[in-house]
Design an enzyme around this catalytic site. Structure first.
Site, PDB file in Angstrom:
ATOM      1  N   ASP A  32     -10.351   9.747 -22.312  1.00  0.00           N
ATOM      2  CA  ASP A  32     -11.200  10.932 -22.225  1.00  0.00           C
ATOM      3  C   ASP A  32     -10.358  12.173 -22.529  1.00  0.00           C
ATOM      4  OD1 ASP A  32     -12.776  13.174 -21.103  1.00  0.00           O
ATOM      5  OD2 ASP A  32     -14.029  11.596 -20.255  1.00  0.00           O
ATOM      6  N   ASN A  87     -23.212   7.192 -16.004  1.00  0.00           N
ATOM      7  CA  ASN A  87     -24.206   8.219 -15.711  1.00  0.00           C
ATOM      8  C   ASN A  87     -25.401   7.983 -16.626  1.00  0.00           C
ATOM      9  OD1 ASN A  87     -22.435   9.624 -13.904  1.00  0.00           O
ATOM     10  ND2 ASN A  87     -21.388  10.459 -15.685  1.00  0.00           N
ATOM     11  N   GLN A  94     -25.000  12.906 -17.084  1.00  0.00           N
ATOM     12  CA  GLN A  94     -24.752  12.440 -18.442  1.00  0.00           C
ATOM     13  C   GLN A  94     -24.832  13.629 -19.395  1.00  0.00           C
ATOM     14  OE1 GLN A  94     -27.432   9.385 -19.898  1.00  0.00           O
ATOM     15  NE2 GLN A  94     -26.142   8.958 -21.681  1.00  0.00           N
ATOM     16  N   VAL A  96     -23.324  13.249 -22.818  1.00  0.00           N
ATOM     17  CA  VAL A  96     -23.399  12.667 -24.154  1.00  0.00           C
ATOM     18  C   VAL A  96     -24.393  11.521 -24.068  1.00  0.00           C
ATOM     19  CG1 VAL A  96     -22.161  11.517 -26.030  1.00  0.00           C
ATOM     20  CG2 VAL A  96     -21.005  13.289 -24.679  1.00  0.00           C
ATOM     21  N   HIS A 100     -22.130   5.109 -22.043  1.00  0.00           N
ATOM     22  CA  HIS A 100     -20.686   4.961 -21.956  1.00  0.00           C
ATOM     23  C   HIS A 100     -20.286   4.654 -20.524  1.00  0.00           C
ATOM     24  CE1 HIS A 100     -21.644   9.263 -21.523  1.00  0.00           C
ATOM     25  NE2 HIS A 100     -20.537   9.404 -20.804  1.00  0.00           N
ATOM     26  N   HIS A 102     -17.246   4.946 -17.804  1.00  0.00           N
ATOM     27  CA  HIS A 102     -15.998   5.608 -17.450  1.00  0.00           C
ATOM     28  C   HIS A 102     -15.163   4.622 -16.635  1.00  0.00           C
ATOM     29  CE1 HIS A 102     -17.431   9.859 -18.139  1.00  0.00           C
ATOM     30  NE2 HIS A 102     -18.599   9.248 -17.981  1.00  0.00           N
TER      31      HIS A 102
END
Length: 114
Positions: A32, A87, A94, A96, A100, A102
């Site tokens: 990230d 998320n 969230q 984006v 995804h 994390h």
């Protein structure tokens, strides 16, 4: 279904560089750019799925694969404990809208997280 025009779509197409830690035919994992812990890796599927609410039974194998990759990269990073976070939706944080995972670790993590 998510648009492939998100920043993650651009990363997948190679338009934006990333600090890659894992890649295969189903996903890409990279560090990230705004880490919340010493280790903060994002795992994104190559399929542009917006979030978990868009997942269907046919995505079960992909979702399982993302979690197995999360464990693999955590091991690679030497983490003995870590957190995985997904998320789903703006209300959950969230930002984006491309699913995804994390992987966060390398320091003590408080609970509850939010």
């Amino acid at each position: 279904m998510a648009s492939s025009d998100t920043i993650f779509g651009r990363i997948l197409r190679g338009e934006i560089p990333c600090d890659q830690v894992h890649a295969d035919d189903r996903c890409l994992a990279f560090r990230d750019v705004a880490p919340q812990a010493p280790v903060h890796i994002l795992i994104i599927p190559r399929e542009p799925l917006e979030n978990l609410l868009d997942a269907e039974p046919g995505h079960a194998e992909l979702l399982g694969h993302l979690l197995l990759v999360a464990a693999r990269v955590a091991r690679q990073e030497g983490l003995e404990g870590f957190r995985t976070v997904i998320n789903s939706g703006a209300e959950a944080g969230q930002t984006v809208f491309h699913l995804h995972v994390h992987v966060i670790g390398g320091r003590p993590l408080a609970w509850p997280p939010g």
